[in-house]
Design an enzyme around this catalytic site. Sequence first.
Site, mmCIF file in Angstrom:
data_model
loop_
_atom_site.group_PDB
_atom_site.id
_atom_site.type_symbol
_atom_site.label_atom_id
_atom_site.label_comp_id
_atom_site.label_asym_id
_atom_site.label_seq_id
_atom_site.Cartn_x
_atom_site.Cartn_y
_atom_site.Cartn_z
ATOM 1 C CE LYS A 155 52.886 46.020 28.040
ATOM 2 N NZ LYS A 155 52.872 48.035 27.006
ATOM 3 C CD GLU A 197 44.385 52.255 22.983
ATOM 4 O OE1 GLU A 197 45.188 52.882 22.495
ATOM 5 O OE2 GLU A 197 43.806 52.267 24.499
ATOM 6 C CE LYS A 239 50.985 47.101 20.989
ATOM 7 N NZ LYS A 239 50.339 46.876 22.138
ATOM 8 C CG ASN A 257 52.920 54.365 27.319
ATOM 9 O OD1 ASN A 257 52.266 53.450 26.744
ATOM 10 N ND2 ASN A 257 54.402 53.708 28.295
ATOM 11 C CG HIS A 264 48.029 55.249 33.008
ATOM 12 N ND1 HIS A 264 49.143 54.892 31.902
ATOM 13 C CD2 HIS A 264 47.020 54.581 32.206
ATOM 14 C CE1 HIS A 264 49.041 54.052 31.393
ATOM 15 N NE2 HIS A 264 47.745 53.218 31.289
ATOM 16 C CG HIS A 276 42.285 52.211 29.204
ATOM 17 N ND1 HIS A 276 43.377 52.885 29.898
ATOM 18 C CD2 HIS A 276 42.903 52.003 27.820
ATOM 19 C CE1 HIS A 276 44.575 52.948 29.118
ATOM 20 N NE2 HIS A 276 44.009 52.868 28.192
HETATM 21 N N1 LIG Z 1 49.050 43.674 27.007
HETATM 22 C C1 LIG Z 1 48.600 45.239 26.691
HETATM 23 O O1 LIG Z 1 49.857 45.049 25.659
HETATM 24 C C2 LIG Z 1 47.512 45.440 27.147
HETATM 25 C C3 LIG Z 1 47.514 46.688 26.038
HETATM 26 C C4 LIG Z 1 46.068 47.278 25.979
HETATM 27 C C5 LIG Z 1 45.555 47.164 26.745
HETATM 28 N N2 LIG Z 1 45.622 46.005 27.337
HETATM 29 C C6 LIG Z 1 44.489 45.411 29.131
HETATM 30 O O2 LIG Z 1 43.410 45.718 28.426
HETATM 31 C C7 LIG Z 1 42.340 45.369 29.762
HETATM 32 C C8 LIG Z 1 41.381 46.088 28.725
HETATM 33 O O3 LIG Z 1 40.534 45.164 26.999
HETATM 34 P P1 LIG Z 1 39.227 45.273 27.536
HETATM 35 O O4 LIG Z 1 39.213 46.987 27.241
HETATM 36 O O5 LIG Z 1 39.578 44.424 26.082
HETATM 37 O O6 LIG Z 1 38.130 44.586 28.540
HETATM 38 P P2 LIG Z 1 37.594 43.395 28.913
HETATM 39 O O7 LIG Z 1 38.616 42.412 28.632
HETATM 40 O O8 LIG Z 1 37.184 43.377 30.452
HETATM 41 O O9 LIG Z 1 36.452 43.317 27.524
HETATM 42 C C9 LIG Z 1 35.406 44.453 28.179
HETATM 43 C C10 LIG Z 1 34.215 43.999 27.686
HETATM 44 O O10 LIG Z 1 33.832 43.684 26.988
HETATM 45 C C11 LIG Z 1 33.135 42.431 26.924
HETATM 46 N N3 LIG Z 1 33.415 41.516 25.963
HETATM 47 C C12 LIG Z 1 34.861 41.190 25.101
HETATM 48 N N4 LIG Z 1 34.538 41.006 23.836
HETATM 49 C C13 LIG Z 1 33.028 40.519 23.837
HETATM 50 C C14 LIG Z 1 32.166 41.061 22.570
HETATM 51 N N5 LIG Z 1 32.916 40.226 21.424
HETATM 52 N N6 LIG Z 1 31.003 40.573 22.727
HETATM 53 C C15 LIG Z 1 30.542 41.185 23.957
HETATM 54 N N7 LIG Z 1 31.424 41.541 24.760
HETATM 55 C C16 LIG Z 1 32.638 40.749 24.401
HETATM 56 C C17 LIG Z 1 33.985 41.412 28.235
HETATM 57 O O11 LIG Z 1 32.748 40.666 28.581
HETATM 58 C C18 LIG Z 1 33.862 43.131 29.190
HETATM 59 O O12 LIG Z 1 32.539 42.364 29.786
HETATM 60 C C19 LIG Z 1 43.524 46.127 30.211
HETATM 61 O O13 LIG Z 1 43.788 45.243 31.478
HETATM 62 C C20 LIG Z 1 44.549 46.416 30.097
HETATM 63 O O14 LIG Z 1 45.123 46.530 31.112
HETATM 64 C C21 LIG Z 1 46.970 45.402 27.614
HETATM 65 ZN ZN LIG Z 2 45.190 52.836 26.255
#
Ligand SMILES: NC(=O)c1ccc[n+]([C@@H]2O[C@H](COP(=O)([O-])OP(=O)(O)OC[C@H]3O[C@@H](n4cnc5c(N)ncnc54)[C@H](O)[C@@H]3O)[C@@H](O)[C@H]2O)c1
Ligand SMILES: [Zn+2]
Length: 379
Positions: A155, A197, A239, A257, A264, A276
């Site tokens: 996705k 998660e 997953k 979900n 949400h 989140h």
């Molecule tokens: N496609 C899917 O199936 C799916 C599933 C769940 C979530 N998502 C999406 O994922 C997003 C959230 O992901 P997230 O929480 O990773 O957010 P993100 O990508 O914003 O990362 C969170 C923070 O951590 C930092 N970061 C990431 N890796 C790091 C590392 N190794 N060292 C230091 N900093 C690091 C990033 O720069 C950012 O500031 C949302 O947009 C959500 O919709 C998608």
């Molecule tokens: Zn989630």
Amino acid sequence: MTHTEAETALTVRVDLPAGASTIGYDIVIGAGILHTLGALLTAHAPAPHYGMVSDARVAGLYGDRVTAAVRSTGAQVDLVRFPGGERSKTRETWAALTDALLGHGLGRDGCLIALGGGVTTDLAGFVAATFMRGIPCVQVPTSLLAQIDASIGGKTGVDTPAGKNLVGAFLHPRLVVIDPLVLATLPDAELRSGLAEAVKHAAIADAEYLDLILRDAPRLLEREVHALTRVIVRSVRIKAAVVARDPAELGERATLNFGHTIAHAVERVTAYAVPHGFAVAMGMVVEARLGELMGLTPRGTADRIRAALSALGLPVGLPADLTADAILAAAATDKKARAGRVRFALLAEPGRAARAPHGGWTFDAAPDLVRAALTRASL
Ligand SMILES: NC(=O)c1ccc[n+]([C@@H]2O[C@H](COP(=O)([O-])OP(=O)(O)OC[C@H]3O[C@@H](n4cnc5c(N)ncnc54)[C@H](O)[C@@H]3O)[C@@H](O)[C@H]2O)c1
Ligand SMILES: [Zn+2]
């Protein structure tokens, strides 16, 4: 590639049914595996030119190292960056990244590498899905959430002013490469968000895994690499198995979900002030209680989930200033609510998602019961 690195890597295969855009892909997991990225690309996603997308923070931490690993394939590599954060997950960033890659001369025979958290894997995946009508994408997730959730399943997409993830495409990656060592630099709240998660995966698929998380909580919070790797492997397996059975999200994937209907709503009511994973933690306690009140889930299930979440330092009660009515109202206007009816993924027992009577995986719940579950969760 050294022998030690090769031996410690573990591969989880995602097999996709006939008719999917690809036959399947490997998820390779191992501490230090990023050093072997060049060999993995040559084996799974050979290309004369790789584009790489990363947010500024992750690019600063890992960009040079990963670029060097990719360059060892002999291919051209171009890293393009964007300012991090959910606010960047837009069509505007998609356009800017696409233009930058076109500017570097990436062609139809190129391959795109996503290096970063879930924002990066979603954005880069969408860029790849649309770039010259689609080029292969390799996911190199660096946040725990992206490693066990966002990078697996195909996705991809961006947010719009009308809501999150409203524009996107399915693009199964060619390869996913997960190095637990990069979690050393992840901010603490992001680590715990990802662990929420993991608790969700355990709650819907494996009760013994729930016990393991509870036992290993102190080591996970200390970022002990073996404990983190164990969690990544178990969550990825769960997953990947759900995705393989439901690649286009027509049925069973709804079980992922669990906790998210309430999460949400909490995120929307608080204007996304609650991270989140924290909202998912609260949501799982509420929805487990809801299952108990509906007579679907054995009593004590919510308490068991709550214990694992508490051990991980995750919130298990709703913020005091949020009323059940405000959360209910937000849930009813969610894009996933059909004609105002809110649907929930619920549990049959700890470690097993509930199947609905007519074969689906989501349940309608009487607003009074949801209100009762919300009220009890805030005690
Ligand atoms: N496609 C899917 O199936 C799916 C599933 C769940 C979530 N998502 C999406 O994922 C997003 C959230 O992901 P997230 O929480 O990773 O957010 P993100 O990508 O914003 O990362 C969170 C923070 O951590 C930092 N970061 C990431 N890796 C790091 C590392 N190794 N060292 C230091 N900093 C690091 C990033 O720069 C950012 O500031 C949302 O947009 C959500 O919709 C998608
Ligand atoms: Zn989630």
